[in-house]
Design a protein around this motif. Structure first.
Motif, PDB file in Angstrom:
ATOM      1  N   ILE A 153       8.540   6.292 -17.368  1.00  0.00           N
ATOM      2  CA  ILE A 153       8.410   6.383 -19.051  1.00  0.00           C
ATOM      3  C   ILE A 153       8.464   4.703 -19.391  1.00  0.00           C
ATOM      4  N   ASP A 154       7.637   4.744 -20.165  1.00  0.00           N
ATOM      5  CA  ASP A 154       7.551   3.114 -20.844  1.00  0.00           C
ATOM      6  C   ASP A 154       8.931   2.830 -21.331  1.00  0.00           C
ATOM      7  N   GLY A 155       9.158   1.297 -20.923  1.00  0.00           N
ATOM      8  CA  GLY A 155      10.523   0.858 -21.586  1.00  0.00           C
ATOM      9  C   GLY A 155      11.668   1.096 -20.725  1.00  0.00           C
ATOM     10  N   ILE A 156      11.690   2.033 -19.710  1.00  0.00           N
ATOM     11  CA  ILE A 156      12.937   2.234 -18.880  1.00  0.00           C
ATOM     12  C   ILE A 156      12.704   1.391 -17.513  1.00  0.00           C
ATOM     13  N   SER A 157      13.755   0.886 -17.313  1.00  0.00           N
ATOM     14  CA  SER A 157      13.946  -0.059 -16.023  1.00  0.00           C
ATOM     15  C   SER A 157      14.148   0.981 -14.884  1.00  0.00           C
ATOM     16  N   SER A 158      14.168   0.294 -13.685  1.00  0.00           N
ATOM     17  CA  SER A 158      14.240   1.383 -12.476  1.00  0.00           C
ATOM     18  C   SER A 158      14.638   0.200 -11.174  1.00  0.00           C
ATOM     19  N   VAL A 159      15.481   1.135 -10.466  1.00  0.00           N
ATOM     20  CA  VAL A 159      15.705   0.561  -9.139  1.00  0.00           C
ATOM     21  C   VAL A 159      15.649   1.409  -8.345  1.00  0.00           C
ATOM     22  N   VAL A 160      14.634   1.205  -7.166  1.00  0.00           N
ATOM     23  CA  VAL A 160      14.377   2.125  -6.375  1.00  0.00           C
ATOM     24  C   VAL A 160      14.000   1.561  -5.068  1.00  0.00           C
ATOM     25  N   ILE A 161      14.143   2.569  -3.775  1.00  0.00           N
ATOM     26  CA  ILE A 161      13.490   1.770  -2.505  1.00  0.00           C
ATOM     27  C   ILE A 161      12.053   1.787  -2.419  1.00  0.00           C
ATOM     28  N   ASP A 162      11.404   1.212  -1.815  1.00  0.00           N
ATOM     29  CA  ASP A 162      10.051   1.309  -1.589  1.00  0.00           C
ATOM     30  C   ASP A 162       9.971   2.576  -0.772  1.00  0.00           C
TER      31      ASP A 162
END
Lengths: 349, 349
Positions: A155-164
């Motif tokens: 979703i545009d404008g939402i930051s995220s932290v994930v693993i690859d």
DNA sequence: ATAACAGTTGTAATCGATTGCACTAAAGTA
DNA sequence: TACTTTAGTGCAATCGATTACAACTGTTAT
């Protein structure tokens, strides 16, 4: 007993106005040093504690953040929450936890009540059943910082932290190939979730890069359960040919696979190497410790918290979305380690 | 965008006073049905959301509770929190989590900031290092409901929800005795914590009841770590006589013990039966599943939440302390089950 | 001597919802 | 008709902290 002391109590005692007390406490430069010291001293003596509700009402900032996860007692999620808490606590934030039980309706409900309680931000990992994202977009519209971790939606404008996850899948598969495995099967998860699609693609990419044929039938969708892992092994062993390795996107399915292979008298890792994903605590405690991809959940939480802090510091000015991708770590253990087995055999002679 | 709608916006639109709107929304009997319906309808249309901060400031009730635990990502604690959340969420409460890292100083700090945020209650499991309890008594003095779970301190007026650790120790020991074990050792934990003292006493009581001699040297203080379990086994095997069973107050130490026994070529459960405590998730996943005492953490959380709800409902009137003691459940698995082994042997013939 | 100004402090409104008390109008009673 | 009762609503204070603006004092510049 313990009556609540307010700035009015202080102002009465010192015969000054509450405004002056407030300013003194907030170290306002307009207040004379003498007054400041007097107020500070008196406040300490009277054991004054600021009423954070009043402050929150005035400022619109509660210093509370919400974390929405499917279940709080899953090892992965509780570890992420730990990371978030440890990073935000020194900044004066409190962490409110919410569970969705993997149900979108709860997710919607939780988001609404959190917005209503005026938290300063939301961290979330979406439920498996979440398809429509109106409720999530609503958070952005209300101008509340939202940060996805692990399970995100684009979703545009939402930051995220994930693993690859792609890399995780790649590393696991590459490792198996290097152990000499030629026919690697993959247990994927719910393909509605991006993470499982990415792990699968990482698997395919590694196979391709190393010129190992990926047999379509060896890519199976398997639930994250022990029994599902066993069943999957049985399904595989009913085919005309069998794999010599399993890369499971779930540690539970990997465990089930190992158990079933043992029942069949098939040796792990000698005949079939097994790699799991998530590095669940149990993987390293097993008699045959299971190789697994670590998602570094605590780090993930810490990073999510940092992104949040950046977003509210930089506030209105540069609230650009930020995508953090952490590198997963492959923990090689006996379930896939043929080298180790060879060594052990040699040393026994 | 999304401007916050207040009761004033509604009152302006309808040309009535904010007081009337407030009363209508709260279903005050003094307001005519016609007005109520009109207000409710308009509020829905304008998408009005009550400002909970303002309400909290006025009422002094935030609908937030705090939970203080050593580490949130320990299986046991996160499960208790899950129970608390699931029980309180339907009542409109939010759960704020705090970690002490087993350090009293953090505990004090967390209590202070929680009180300052005006939570409606605190749930806590004390840190191992907590001796002095002034900071805890302070909570009671401020008239904030406090409920201990699992790790408690004996302080007047504080309710608690724990399991019957004595019974847990008794059940585990009794089970081993019934399996034919005669020389049962006990790995205890930090004796500063009541729970470990109780488990130890349960062990002693069972030994006495069944006329089994409890050898003093067989009662050892062992940390809740795998290595500590291994070390303890080595210590035991350096003595003149060895046990034929281990009841460990920690699953981790039990695991370490099993690993070390295996290394020594000693068969579990045939030569030495092992029982752990806590029913950590890994115990049932092991190749040799470990018998363990389940503390029913989710139930514990639910019960703690119920005690809290009772306390604030009954409010000032009967705020008597309540001590809830849950019965632990012994999960018998292979690490101690000689009967099972016998059966397996027979069926193989 | 007077205007101008900096340095302090006070007054009062504000954040939104709640609630005791006062008030109005309509209905009931004598 | 005159008076009491009651239902329904509004006014204004309150919860505690913050802050724009006003006001006051003493100092400096003219």
């Amino acid at each position: 007993m313990a009556e609540k002391i307010t700035i009015y109590d202080i102002s009465n005692k010192l015969n000054i106005s509450a405004a002056t007390v407030s300013r003194a406490l907030n170290n306002n430069p307009k207040i004379s040093l003498k007054t400041k010291e007097l107020v500070l001293k008196t406040a300490a003596e009277m054991n004054y504690k600021q009423n954070r509700l009043a402050q929150a009402l005035k400022s619109g900032k509660t210093n509370n953040v919400g974390v929405i996860v499917p279940y709080i007692n899953r090892s992965f999620f509780s570890s992420v929450i730990r990371g978030i808490e440890e990073e935000l606590s020194p900044h004066g934030y409190h962490v409110i936890i919410c569970q969705t039980h993997e149900d979108v309706h709860n997710e919607i409900e939780q988001i609404n009540t959190l917005l209503n309680t005026q938290i300063d931000g939301i961290f979330m990992s979406v439920a498996k059943t979440t398809q429509d994202t109106k409720h999530i977009e609503k958070v952005v519209k209300e101008n509340t910082p939202l940060i996805f971790f692990d399970r995100k939606k684009n979703i545009d404008g939402i930051s995220s932290v994930v693993i690859d996850d792609f890399k995780g899948g790649y590393l696991a598969t590459e490792h198996l190939i290097k152990q000499g495995c030629k026919k690697i099967a993959h247990f994927s998860g719910d393909l509605n979730l991006e993470i499982y699609r990415n792990r699968h693609e990482g698997y395919l990419a590694a196979m391709k890069d190393y010129d190992v044929t990926a047999i379509p039938k060896f890519s199976m969708q398997v639930n994250s359960k022990i029994e599902s892992g066993s069943t999957a092994i049985n399904d595989l062993w009913n085919l005309s040919e069998q794999p010599d390795a399993i890369f499971s996107a779930s540690d539970y399915a990997a465990l089930g696979a190992i158990q079933e292979l043992k029942r069949k008298g098939i040796k792990v890792p000698e005949e079939v190497g097994v790699v799991g994903f998530s590095n669940e605590p149990f993987t390293k405690y097993m008699e045959l410790p299971i190789t697994s991809v670590d998602q570094t959940p605590v780090e993930m939480g810490r990073n999510a918290a940092k992104v949040f802090l950046e977003q509210i510091e930089g506030s209105k000015t540069l609230s650009i979305e930020k995508k953090v991708v952490l590198t997963p770590k492959l923990n090689i253990r006996e379930s896939s380690n043929r080298e180790l087995i060879k060594k052990l055999l040699v040393s026994k002679e």
